[in-house]
Design a protein around this motif. Structure first.
Motif, PDB file in Angstrom:
ATOM      1  N   GLU A 189      -3.780  -0.455  12.460  1.00  0.00           N
ATOM      2  CA  GLU A 189      -3.933   0.349  13.675  1.00  0.00           C
ATOM      3  C   GLU A 189      -3.916   1.842  13.341  1.00  0.00           C
ATOM      4  N   ASP A 190      -3.005   2.242  12.460  1.00  0.00           N
ATOM      5  CA  ASP A 190      -2.950   3.650  12.045  1.00  0.00           C
ATOM      6  C   ASP A 190      -4.252   4.046  11.349  1.00  0.00           C
ATOM      7  N   ALA A 191      -4.755   3.136  10.495  1.00  0.00           N
ATOM      8  CA  ALA A 191      -6.010   3.430   9.792  1.00  0.00           C
ATOM      9  C   ALA A 191      -7.167   3.512  10.776  1.00  0.00           C
ATOM     10  N   LEU A 192      -7.113   2.720  11.813  1.00  0.00           N
ATOM     11  CA  LEU A 192      -8.170   2.730  12.831  1.00  0.00           C
ATOM     12  C   LEU A 192      -8.175   4.062  13.578  1.00  0.00           C
ATOM     13  N   GLU A 193      -7.004   4.577  13.903  1.00  0.00           N
ATOM     14  CA  GLU A 193      -6.921   5.869  14.584  1.00  0.00           C
ATOM     15  C   GLU A 193      -7.451   6.982  13.700  1.00  0.00           C
ATOM     16  N   GLU A 194      -7.143   6.911  12.431  1.00  0.00           N
ATOM     17  CA  GLU A 194      -7.641   7.940  11.504  1.00  0.00           C
ATOM     18  C   GLU A 194      -9.156   7.867  11.371  1.00  0.00           C
ATOM     19  N   ALA A 195      -9.709   6.657  11.441  1.00  0.00           N
ATOM     20  CA  ALA A 195     -11.155   6.477  11.262  1.00  0.00           C
ATOM     21  C   ALA A 195     -11.957   6.957  12.452  1.00  0.00           C
ATOM     22  N   ARG A 196     -11.280   7.138  13.608  1.00  0.00           N
ATOM     23  CA  ARG A 196     -12.006   7.606  14.793  1.00  0.00           C
ATOM     24  C   ARG A 196     -12.703   8.943  14.546  1.00  0.00           C
ATOM     25  N   SER A 197     -12.078   9.795  13.764  1.00  0.00           N
ATOM     26  CA  SER A 197     -12.638  11.130  13.506  1.00  0.00           C
ATOM     27  C   SER A 197     -13.689  11.109  12.408  1.00  0.00           C
ATOM     28  N   GLY A 198     -13.910   9.971  11.783  1.00  0.00           N
ATOM     29  CA  GLY A 198     -14.888   9.872  10.708  1.00  0.00           C
ATOM     30  C   GLY A 198     -16.229   9.399  11.205  1.00  0.00           C
ATOM     31  N   SER A 199     -17.031   8.953  10.282  1.00  0.00           N
ATOM     32  CA  SER A 199     -18.374   8.469  10.623  1.00  0.00           C
ATOM     33  C   SER A 199     -18.293   7.144  11.376  1.00  0.00           C
ATOM     34  N   ARG A 200     -19.418   6.812  12.016  1.00  0.00           N
ATOM     35  CA  ARG A 200     -19.457   5.570  12.791  1.00  0.00           C
ATOM     36  C   ARG A 200     -19.261   4.353  11.884  1.00  0.00           C
ATOM     37  N   SER A 201     -19.888   4.412  10.700  1.00  0.00           N
ATOM     38  CA  SER A 201     -19.772   3.279   9.776  1.00  0.00           C
ATOM     39  C   SER A 201     -18.338   3.127   9.271  1.00  0.00           C
ATOM     40  N   THR A 202     -17.690   4.232   9.040  1.00  0.00           N
ATOM     41  CA  THR A 202     -16.291   4.181   8.586  1.00  0.00           C
ATOM     42  C   THR A 202     -15.406   3.598   9.669  1.00  0.00           C
ATOM     43  N   TYR A 203     -15.669   4.001  10.901  1.00  0.00           N
ATOM     44  CA  TYR A 203     -14.878   3.499  12.029  1.00  0.00           C
ATOM     45  C   TYR A 203     -15.104   1.995  12.243  1.00  0.00           C
ATOM     46  N   ASN A 204     -16.398   1.598  12.168  1.00  0.00           N
ATOM     47  CA  ASN A 204     -16.705   0.177  12.341  1.00  0.00           C
ATOM     48  C   ASN A 204     -16.073  -0.673  11.240  1.00  0.00           C
ATOM     49  N   ALA A 205     -16.027  -0.167  10.039  1.00  0.00           N
ATOM     50  CA  ALA A 205     -15.411  -0.895   8.929  1.00  0.00           C
ATOM     51  C   ALA A 205     -13.913  -1.058   9.180  1.00  0.00           C
ATOM     52  N   ALA A 206     -13.301   0.000   9.730  1.00  0.00           N
ATOM     53  CA  ALA A 206     -11.870  -0.055  10.054  1.00  0.00           C
ATOM     54  C   ALA A 206     -11.616  -1.090  11.158  1.00  0.00           C
ATOM     55  N   ILE A 207     -12.546  -1.127  12.119  1.00  0.00           N
ATOM     56  CA  ILE A 207     -12.419  -2.136  13.194  1.00  0.00           C
ATOM     57  C   ILE A 207     -12.504  -3.546  12.619  1.00  0.00           C
ATOM     58  N   ASP A 208     -13.460  -3.768  11.722  1.00  0.00           N
ATOM     59  CA  ASP A 208     -13.629  -5.091  11.116  1.00  0.00           C
ATOM     60  C   ASP A 208     -12.354  -5.513  10.363  1.00  0.00           C
ATOM     61  N   ARG A 209     -11.788  -4.578   9.621  1.00  0.00           N
ATOM     62  CA  ARG A 209     -10.562  -4.904   8.874  1.00  0.00           C
ATOM     63  C   ARG A 209      -9.420  -5.230   9.834  1.00  0.00           C
ATOM     64  N   TYR A 210      -9.345  -4.454  10.914  1.00  0.00           N
ATOM     65  CA  TYR A 210      -8.295  -4.707  11.916  1.00  0.00           C
ATOM     66  C   TYR A 210      -8.493  -6.070  12.577  1.00  0.00           C
ATOM     67  N   ASN A 211      -9.736  -6.371  12.971  1.00  0.00           N
ATOM     68  CA  ASN A 211     -10.014  -7.636  13.640  1.00  0.00           C
ATOM     69  C   ASN A 211      -9.774  -8.842  12.734  1.00  0.00           C
ATOM     70  N   THR A 212     -10.003  -8.658  11.453  1.00  0.00           N
ATOM     71  CA  THR A 212      -9.743  -9.745  10.499  1.00  0.00           C
ATOM     72  C   THR A 212      -8.271 -10.138  10.523  1.00  0.00           C
ATOM     73  N   ILE A 213      -7.397  -9.120  10.543  1.00  0.00           N
ATOM     74  CA  ILE A 213      -5.961  -9.399  10.577  1.00  0.00           C
ATOM     75  C   ILE A 213      -5.553  -9.963  11.932  1.00  0.00           C
ATOM     76  N   VAL A 214      -6.199  -9.459  13.014  1.00  0.00           N
ATOM     77  CA  VAL A 214      -5.902  -9.988  14.349  1.00  0.00           C
ATOM     78  C   VAL A 214      -6.242 -11.471  14.413  1.00  0.00           C
ATOM     79  N   THR A 215      -7.400 -11.843  13.885  1.00  0.00           N
ATOM     80  CA  THR A 215      -7.815 -13.254  13.884  1.00  0.00           C
ATOM     81  C   THR A 215      -6.826 -14.104  13.081  1.00  0.00           C
ATOM     82  N   ARG A 216      -6.468 -13.611  11.911  1.00  0.00           N
ATOM     83  CA  ARG A 216      -5.512 -14.343  11.079  1.00  0.00           C
ATOM     84  C   ARG A 216      -4.171 -14.476  11.793  1.00  0.00           C
ATOM     85  N   TYR A 217      -3.740 -13.417  12.447  1.00  0.00           N
ATOM     86  CA  TYR A 217      -2.463 -13.425  13.171  1.00  0.00           C
ATOM     87  C   TYR A 217      -2.508 -14.438  14.322  1.00  0.00           C
TER      88      TYR A 217
END
Length: 248
Positions: A189-217
């Protein structure tokens, strides 16, 4: 004239050993068991089956009473029937004990004496117990020859549906994994907030990583809930059986 002739025969003499008549003991464990089950039969109750571990419990108690010259359910050092059952490895939901001391003439008289006592009678006619061990011995007690008879009653753990304790261990393991995933989610979640200020691709990659853990959880939560439901159902069934069996 009539003459009588007497003929003497020399017989071979066979010496026979004298016969010794051994009287049956006045009290025996087997006879006490029979008369105990007669009382249960007359009360419409199932028979108590003999268990070798409970027989050992009764034997140890009987010998201890003679050896240390006391007559009580609690030994001078504090041990009771549950401690003896534990020592013999008897796995139980409930245990009980009847003691008798006296110059009994028969096994039936011992059981009759117990049946005349409300507490002892309650043990003999209890719906809780399904197994029994009995010991009977005669020796010196308080300066006189006397019989001591012990009944050890038991309800084994197998009388109620077993609870799989491996499931409890597995639940603890899943709890640990869930806590680890929760910590990872905080980091993502912290990494996702930091990625908001970056490029769209960086942000989307952060979302994918977050969602992967959400699915596993979420998968782990579902697995935990299913196992917890199964385990809790088994515990409930065991407790219901225990209450039903021990309220007899």
């Amino acid at each position: 004239m009539l003459k009588l002739s007497l003929q003497y025969f020399v017989l071979g003499v066979v010496l026979m050993a004298p016969l010794s008549v051994f009287a049956a003991p006045a009290v025996s464990a087997s006879a006490v068991w029979v008369h105990t089950n007669i009382e249960r039969y007359q009360a419409g109750l199932p028979f108590l089956t003999q268990d070798p571990q409970l027989a050992e419990v009764a034997e140890r108690k009987m010998r201890d009473l003679f050896t240390r010259q006391y007559f009580a359910h609690d030994a001078p050092t504090g041990e009771d029937v549950s401690d003896l059952a534990d020592d013999t490895g008897y796995l139980y939901l409930a245990v009980g004990e009847n003691l008798a001391l006296g110059d009994f003439r028969t096994s039936k008289k011992v059981v009759e004496a117990w049946m005349d006592s409300p507490g002892h009678r309650a043990n003999i006619l209890s719906r809780t117990f399904s197994e029994i061990g009995i010991a009977a011995g005669r020796s010196q007690f308080d300066g006189n020859e006397a019989w001591i008879v012990v009944q050890a009653f038991g309800l084994p753990t197998t009388s109620c549906p077993a609870v799989d304790m491996e499931q409890a261990d597995e639940l603890k393991t899943l709890e640990t994994r869930l806590k680890m995933l929760e910590r990872i989610l905080v980091v993502r979640e912290d990494a996702l907030e930091e990625a908001r200020s970056g490029s769209r691709s960086t942000y989307n990659a952060a979302i994918d990583r977050y969602n992967t853990i959400v699915t596993r959880y979420n998968n782990r939560v579902a697995e935990y809930q299913a196992l917890a439901d199964t385990y809790n159902d088994a515990v409930d069934a065991f407790n219901e059986c225990l209450v039903a069996r021990t309220n007899g």
